[in-house]
Every structure is written in C-alpha cells, then in structure tokens.
Write an enzyme that holds these catalytic residues in place. Structure first.
Site, mmCIF file in Angstrom:
data_model
loop_
_atom_site.group_PDB
_atom_site.id
_atom_site.type_symbol
_atom_site.label_atom_id
_atom_site.label_comp_id
_atom_site.label_asym_id
_atom_site.label_seq_id
_atom_site.Cartn_x
_atom_site.Cartn_y
_atom_site.Cartn_z
ATOM 1 N N CYS A 177 0.688 -1.545 -0.403
ATOM 2 C CA CYS A 177 0.246 -0.215 0.033
ATOM 3 C C CYS A 177 0.672 1.504 -0.133
ATOM 4 O O CYS A 177 0.923 1.895 -0.950
ATOM 5 C CB CYS A 177 -0.987 -0.053 1.223
ATOM 6 S SG CYS A 177 -0.641 -0.697 2.965
ATOM 7 N N HIS A 212 -2.050 6.944 3.895
ATOM 8 C CA HIS A 212 -1.102 6.812 3.627
ATOM 9 C C HIS A 212 0.707 7.158 3.432
ATOM 10 O O HIS A 212 1.077 6.233 3.278
ATOM 11 C CB HIS A 212 -1.277 5.298 3.536
ATOM 12 C CG HIS A 212 -1.704 3.710 4.082
ATOM 13 N ND1 HIS A 212 -1.551 2.581 3.188
ATOM 14 C CD2 HIS A 212 -1.930 3.867 5.439
ATOM 15 C CE1 HIS A 212 -1.108 1.693 4.182
ATOM 16 N NE2 HIS A 212 -1.444 2.568 5.610
ATOM 17 N N ASP A 222 -3.544 -0.626 -5.603
ATOM 18 C CA ASP A 222 -2.649 -0.007 -5.765
ATOM 19 C C ASP A 222 -1.505 -1.339 -5.024
ATOM 20 O O ASP A 222 -0.193 -1.219 -4.745
ATOM 21 C CB ASP A 222 -2.635 0.346 -3.626
ATOM 22 C CG ASP A 222 -3.200 0.246 -2.425
ATOM 23 O OD1 ASP A 222 -4.059 -1.473 -2.695
ATOM 24 O OD2 ASP A 222 -3.278 0.148 -1.841
ATOM 25 N N ASN A 223 -2.317 -2.594 -5.218
ATOM 26 C CA ASN A 223 -1.463 -3.224 -5.032
ATOM 27 C C ASN A 223 -2.240 -4.582 -5.271
ATOM 28 O O ASN A 223 -4.135 -4.656 -5.607
ATOM 29 C CB ASN A 223 -0.839 -4.388 -3.467
ATOM 30 C CG ASN A 223 -1.598 -3.567 -2.171
ATOM 31 O OD1 ASN A 223 -1.068 -3.117 -2.044
ATOM 32 N ND2 ASN A 223 -2.396 -4.335 -2.410
#
Ligand SMILES: [Ca+2]
Ligand SMILES: [Ca+2]
Lengths: 517, 517
Positions: A39, A102, A249-250
């Site tokens: 992330c 984040h 994001d992943n």
C-alpha cells in the site's frame, strides 16, 4: 483488489457491472502495474510519479523487505518530493483526497501540507489491533482536524462485516464534484477508499449480495459507488471534461482468502510479492468523447504514469530537476500508441525483477520465509486429515465426533501455488543468470525459459542493458520506513480536545521497525 | 480450449475479438461444464444428451480412469443410443459434421450411420505417433470415403506449426451454410475442429500473430473463423433464424504448457482432472433478435444441454424411453431463468464430484499417479538448479558452459499448483466425508470447508440426498472403451483403394486397453 476481481478481467462471478461498463465505454489496460506490492509505497509512487526507492518509501532494515506506514512509523513523505496536487494547484485545480492517505500521519506529513486542499478520511488503514487499549484507533480527519476514530465513531462491526464507510466516502465524492461543478472550478479528486482491505466490510445493503462472500460484497459496493460517481459526472454534464482512472494499489492479498481475499486471476501469488499477482493491477481509463469506447491496451503502464498523465492533461510539465518514472499515457489512450518502457519490481531497495516487452527477468525471488510461512503451527496439509467422521443414515449426515475446523494457516502469499525455484522461501539471487519468463505464453510464471536457449540469451542481453542503465543513474531517497516509535502514534491528533479523544502518548523509544516479509 | 482462453473470460492477452463480440451480442455462460475431462466421452455426451457412464463412453479397466477412442479402440457409439442428428432428421434437418468425430472409427460407428448426412473430417485426433510406419496416419473422410490422411495429404508441419486444416474446415462450413440457405433447408452443423489439441498448428497467416505463442495463433485462427461464420450467417440474412453455441470439450491441457497449452483462468488443474480446470468451459450462446445482447448467465450448464436445447428449438421432444441428463436451456437463454440442477463429475464409472449451487463436493480426488507424474525422470525442481553460468561482460551475456535446457517434465495435470489433500497423486476416497468447496468464495478449490462447520453439514446433507437419488436410478451402459486391438486401426478405410492408401492390418489381438490416468 486484484487483477482478477473484475468481471471484465475474468472473475467467474462477474459481479462488477459498473466497472465492466466503464471498461466498455473506455479503455482497458491489461498490463498495468503498481510500483510496489503493498500500500504505502504504491500510493507514494502514484502521487510523486517516482519509484519508492527514489521518494523514500522503503526500508533498509533488512534485505528486500516490504514496508509501509503503520501507526508507529516515524517517517512519511519528504517535503522535498513534489506531489501531483502541489503541481496541479499551480494550474488552478482544487485537490481533494477522500479516504486513506498512507504517506505518514505525523503533522508534517498531513495531506494538506502536500498540496491537497481538502481531506476526508484516515491517515492509516483500519486494520488491527481493534479497539485495543494499547494503541489508539485510527482517526478520521476532515481537513485539519480529527472528527472521530474508526471503531468508535465510525463503526466497523467485525462480526457482521457491516460498516458504511464506503457510503460516506461516496457521498463525500458526489458532494465535492457537485460543489466544483457549481463553482466552475477544475478539480483533482483522489478517491482512495480503504474497502476490500482485511478485515473486509460492506454496507448493510450489500451484505450477502455476492456469490463471493463478504469480500465480494465489498467489491460490489465499490463497483456500485463508481457507477454512481460516473453517472453523477454525466448528469452534471462534465463527463467529457473529466478524466477518470480506476486502479488498485497492489494485488489481492491471498493470505486473506477465501473469506476475505480477492483474485489475481491467472497470475502467480499476491500482495507482498513481486510476482505478477502482487503487482499487476486492474486498470480502466474513462473519458467519454475522447477515449474510443471498448479500447484495449497492452501498454505497459504504471500507477506512476497517472502523475505524468494528469500533469499532461492539466497542460503542465513534469519537474525537470529529478528523475520521474511515470510516462504520459495520453498518446496511448487517445491515439492507441505503444510506448516502449520497462517495469521495475522492487522490494525495499532491491530490484527483484524487470519486465521488458513480454519478458520478465527475476534477479531475486522470495515469497515469504519458511518461519513466517508456517508461523501458526498446524500446516494446511495436516488439516486435511479428517479426525472425525460423518455417517450417512437415511440420507442425513450425522456428525459422530466433531472436533476441529480447518487448521489456521501460516502467512502464505502463494496459497495452493508452488513453483519450484520460483516461489522460494529463502531469498534466492539470480543476478548472473536471471529467471526469465515469457508472460504471453506463460502469464502464471510457471515455466522459466531454458538458460541455454537463444531466446533466453537474446532477451536477457537486452534487459541487462536497460537494468545497468537504470542502476547507474539511480539516486535512492532517504529511507523513510526504518524507524518506529510508539510515541508517534495517533494518540492526540489535532481536534482531539474538542472530541475528548486525546490519549496520552508513551515515552519516546525509537527502534528499528520490524519488517519480516 | 480452456475457460480462461478467451478475452471475455479474462485471458490477459485478450486476443479473441470475434468471440468476445459474440458474447457481447449474445449470452455468456460462466458456469458451463463438459461431461468428462477429455474428448471422446465429452463429445458422446453432447450428441446423446447423456452422461458417458450411460452412453457407454467409459472404461472399467481400472478405477476412475479416463478413456477415449484412439486408433486401436474396438468400441464406439452404440447403435442403441439416439444421437441429436438422428432425431433432428425426423424434423427435416440436414445434419453435417465438420472435423473430429471421436465416437469410434470402425464402420458401424461411422457418423453417417448415426444421423449425419454429411461429413468432412477425421474419426480421430491428429496426434501421434506421427508419420509412423507402425500405425496408419489418421484418415480424413468426405462422407463415406477417405480422401487422404493427416501428415500425408493434409499437411501438418510439426517444425513450423503450420497446417491449413482450420481453413479447410472453415471453408467447408461456409459452403454448407450457403448451400442450405440457397435450398431453404434447415440444418444442423456440428463444427468440431481439432485445432488447439497438441501438437498445435495454425495456418500461415496466423503464425506468429499471438503474444501467446503457437497455441495463441491457433486460438486466433479459431476466433477469426467463428467471426467469419457468424458474419456469413448475417450476410445471408439467416442469423435471426440460426442458433449458435460455442463451447469446448474439456479444459485446457496444461501438460502442453507453456508452448502448446491454454489457460483455465483461475481454476485448478486442467484436462484429465475433475477439478474445475478440467471441466468448466467457455460457453457463448448467440441468436440475434432472440437472445438479449450482453447477457451473463450463472446457470449451471452442460454440453449435454445442447442436445435437449437443440431438440426444443426444432420443436421435438427428448426421448422418453431413457434417462436424458441434458436440460432445455431456452428458458435460461430467452427469459433469464435459473434452473436448479446438479453437475456430475465422472472419471470412468466413478462419480468423483458433484456441484450443487455454489458448492462442490469431491467424493474422490486424483490428479495423476506419482509414477505418471514423474515419469520422464528429471523433476521440475531439479531443473531449476543452473548447471551453467553466464558472465556479465560489457553488458553482454556470454555463455560459459552451456549444457541443457529445461528438464522434461512428467505428466503433471496441475503444473505449479499443489493443494494438499486435493491434488492427490493417489486415488483418495472421501465418500463419507466429502471435501467441500464454495466455488463463489473459492473458485480455485484451494480451501476445503471445515467438516465441523454448520455450512458444511447443511450443504453436504443436501448434496448427499441428490447423489443417492442419482446413484439409485443410474443404469450404466455397456462400457465401450475397454478393449483395444491393433487390427481395428485405420489401415484400410473405405476409399483407400482409389487413393492407393490401403495398409495391411496385423492379426487381430484384442487386449484390455491401458488407461493410466
Ligand atoms: Ca513537497
Ligand atoms: Ca442410434
């Protein structure tokens, strides 16, 4: 969310009609990548257009470790980095982030200090410990101040899986768009919801609506929300002047499967790994009247390209005083061009793999250590030996000796998949003889090419040149994710006094963060 | 061809624009199954509407073995079976089979003796031994007579992968359709090409056009051909009176991967197995003006349903003197209904697994025996240890000691996938405590439900009732695939004299066929 989670990407339950329609009306990217298999670094890369190893979102505490921004992280996005909203501001854009930031939660890392004008959301992810007394629950901010905390003021029911967060974030997005349209102000909206991260939640109206369980419910809610956002743009008459891009994001975190985990389709492993399942992402570009409907692109794309592409859309130049890894995708999106460029797969500051064309060379392989892999004791294998029996009587199954459920599994980032020499549990170096895959014939990274083949030698020679060039000019940023300290957690975010939610921080005790994966 | 081989089903290269368009204009079936994980029994089931265990297309030579119709098979489709073309004939249809028959090649099994009016194609598959003197090459028939043999008169270049067979079969289909349209005669065309079976081939114009290698070239050619057939129907003005269904006879054969193997998307294992990868198939129904465009169905469907559905389209009743396993899908296709019905997964006469709703219960698991799995000696694992090195010098890779390519692999029907207790190398019985999967949350069959859970007990109880019912009423047919005899091979098919291609059959020496898988 994983590559395989959308109907348009082959999810067998096909429960994302809005995203599928978005793809049908726009352009589907089949070879789009994140810049990190987890992330924080991925989000930092998106907003800076730079690899985490350049922008500082990595750790050097161990070799090739994944790191992010938990509550006790000391670092965050360096001020010296130029974020997309900082640059867009100069062109008159109003920038809003809704959802998960984040990039660090200490005051100097606040999104409004890095180019955003508005924020509704949280600095960290909502996962645990939950409602613990040892650490503060994650705050939710409106702009500069905390307006409550997850689990306390923003409910997430871990038993039922119910939480209305995505609805709150949806409404916030619709309102912001309306406001900007009314004032005729250009805007940049970064809608970064945290749904589908474990523990998975969905709003009541979506619970139980998916064939895929709670995770599928969450996907349905996201799909529905995106449908509503796109419809809102259309109804306001600004869809032809609004560029929308959807990605993740992943890769899906397979460790949460099957109850809370998504799908990476035919790709190997998932989140935390540099195999395709960890970093290839679903991606859709939408811009009615500009992007031809039903387009499919094989352009190798990256979340970092969203930085450069957005600048291009705003008529801005990317910064020239630093290396930018993102490229402008507009020629791809609008004219169907294909731009030759490599994809770099990093863990920490180690270049694990590179993709060039259809070839992917692994210089290092690692899934997870044996210790972490089998951490929780009972292995998956042992759990397969039934220690109770059912007896068939009158067509009914009567439990005779009921004892256990499935044993808990260790942290396996490649469940059910094991490719010898590839999904290695020790860090394996292949620098002088990279493992090479052809992702066209072998998207699942199961069959390394023969080292002796001409094809291997030709491809590796070409790739090696690009890698040498990349490494020769690389200037790593100061690593931000090395130091952790309980004292920096969200004990007393600004605004806590008004809410009576200030907690007392412990003494500062900075330590090296532990990054086992 | 596998579930994951089409763009519409998520193949990452997305190279099937015509089939994807067919799906967009018609109805996509996501939960469609073959009746056997390999060719002959699957095709016998399609044409009879009955499970292979009923129509005789199975073996009892060993427990739970897959069997088909190689050249030395003595059996074939029993005359007592009622094939779809036999029934359609009564309603005035002209029936043609183009391509692979695979229901027995001895005279009594000839397709024109079982309801077809025309045939252009071969009785068996084109695989090896190739151009061998030990056994005849596979004949190609036009109606009653052989017109040549594969590799001799119908070239397949195993070195380049070139063969124009699919083009021949395409032209034959276009001509037949034109002829029927001109004479205003209703027709049933069974276009059963053998392309994508290893050794894979494609026509010159398709060679090298796919990201996926030769297999992808073959898929592109099939896709292109289907596009031409559909366009032809439209140009002749008969698309609204022609129902077209596309599917496959078994999952992609992963043993041929990566150079000649396809994709089963997110599903476990492939051809030869009763896991989803072996039996879930891509499926598309197309009937402009009748089927609403863009439909997606979660109906559990089977190739056997094509029997019942076709009869329904022709206004005919299915035979009432025997058990028919297929159901009429028209209410599903035209009105979007969902019909509750189980899917049975057989190997030989053993019921390996059952799907009911989203639950799949395995009563037996087997991938392949250890001996067969590791047959060719060197294991995949050992092949990963490089025994030569490359040295990086001036950016060029210089082979120092080149010795071997990848070691040959054994016959692994689940390459890269290994689910403990599921992909078993010994035949494992779970009759009294079936392994249960929820295919919505876990399409890859990786996480068996806990035996102790309420969900498990409720689901298994329901499924067990259906299985008991199924078994109680099952009347197995006489097994056709037990006896093999070199004397029955295609030594002297009718018409061989004219061509000078009659070969002398050896003495009859009937033996039990060997079915190791
Ligand atoms: Ca800055
Ligand atoms: Ca008959």
């Amino acid at each position: 969310m994983g590559w395989g989670d959308l109907g348009a990407f082959g999810e067998p339950s096909k429960e994302t009609p809005n995203l599928d329609q978005m793809a049908a009306d726009g352009m589907l990217f089949l070879d789009f990548y994140t810049a990190s298999p987890l992330c924080s670094p991925s989000r930092a890369a998106l907003l800076t257009g730079r690899l985490p190893v350049r922008n500082g979102f990595y750790t050097t505490n161990g070799h090739a470790r994944n790191a992010y921004t938990p509550q006790d992280i000391v670092g965050g996005i360096p001020d010296s980095e130029l974020l997309l909203p900082e640059l867009l501001k100069k062109a008159g854009y109003t920038n809003k982030i809704i959802g998960k930031w984040h990039l660090g939660h200490r005051p100097q890392f606040h999104p409004l200090k890095h180019g955003f004008d508005e924020w509704f959301g949280s600095p960290n992810c909502h996962f645990g410990p939950y409602n613990s007394t040892e650490r503060p629950n994650i705050p939710v901010y409106r702009d500069w101040e905390m307006v409550g905390r997850y689990y306390e003021d923003f409910k997430i029911d871990l038993k039922t899986g119910e939480a209305n967060l995505t609805q709150l974030y949806l409404q916030e997005a619709l309102d912001f768009i309306s406001k900007q349209q009314a004032s005729q102000q250009p805007f940049f909206l970064y809608w970064a919801i945290d749904a589908t991260h474990a523990p998975v939640y969905a709003s009541k109206q979506f619970l139980g609506t998916s064939q895929r369980g709670l995770y599928g419910d969450a996907v349905r809610e996201i799909d529905d929300s995106i449908g509503k956002i796109l419809k809102h743009l259309q109804q306001l008459g600004i869809s032809e002047s609004t560029f929308v891009f959807f990605t993740s994001d992943n890769g899906a975190a397979l460790i949460s499967a099957p109850k809370q985990g998504g799908s990476n389709g035919p790709f190997l492993c998932g989140k935390q790994t540099t195999f395709e399942g960890g970093m290839r992402e679903p991606a859709i570009a939408w811009w009615p009247g500009h992007i031809p409907a039903g387009g499919v692109s094989h352009q190798l794309g990256s979340v970092m390209d969203l930085f450069s592409t957005s600048l291009s859309l705003a008529g801005l130049q990317p910064p020239s005083d630093r290396q930018i890894d993102g490229i402008d995708l507009l020629p791809v999106i609008l004219q169907g061009k294909l731009i030759d460029r490599p994809i770099f797969y990093y863990r920490g500051n180690e270049l694990m793999a590179v993709r060039v064309g259809l070839y992917k060379a692994h210089y290092w392989t690692w899934s997870n250590s044996w210790e972490e892999h089998s951490k929780t004791g009972l292995s998956h294998e042992s759990s397969q030996n039934p220690i109770f029996m059912l007896i068939l009587a009158n067509g009914e199954l009567v439990p005779v000796l009921g004892l256990f459920g499935m044993a808990r599994r260790g942290i396996d980032f490649c469940p059910g998949q094991s490719v010898a020499g590839v999904t290695t549990h020790t860090q394996e170096e292949h620098t002088y003889l990279p493992l090479l895959f052809h992702l066209g014939r072998d998207p699942g990274e199961k069959y390394p090419l023969s080292f002796a083949s001409e094809e291997y030698q030709r491809a590796v020679e070409h790739i090696s040149g690009l890698v040498q060039q990349h490494k020769a000019t690389l200037v790593p940023g100061q690593p931000q994710l090395n130091v952790c300290d309980q004292a920096v957690m969200n004990w007393s975010p600004p605004g806590c006094e008004k809410l009576g939610k200030c907690l007392k921080a412990p003494e500062s005790d900075p330590k090296k963060c532990s990054w086992p994966h």
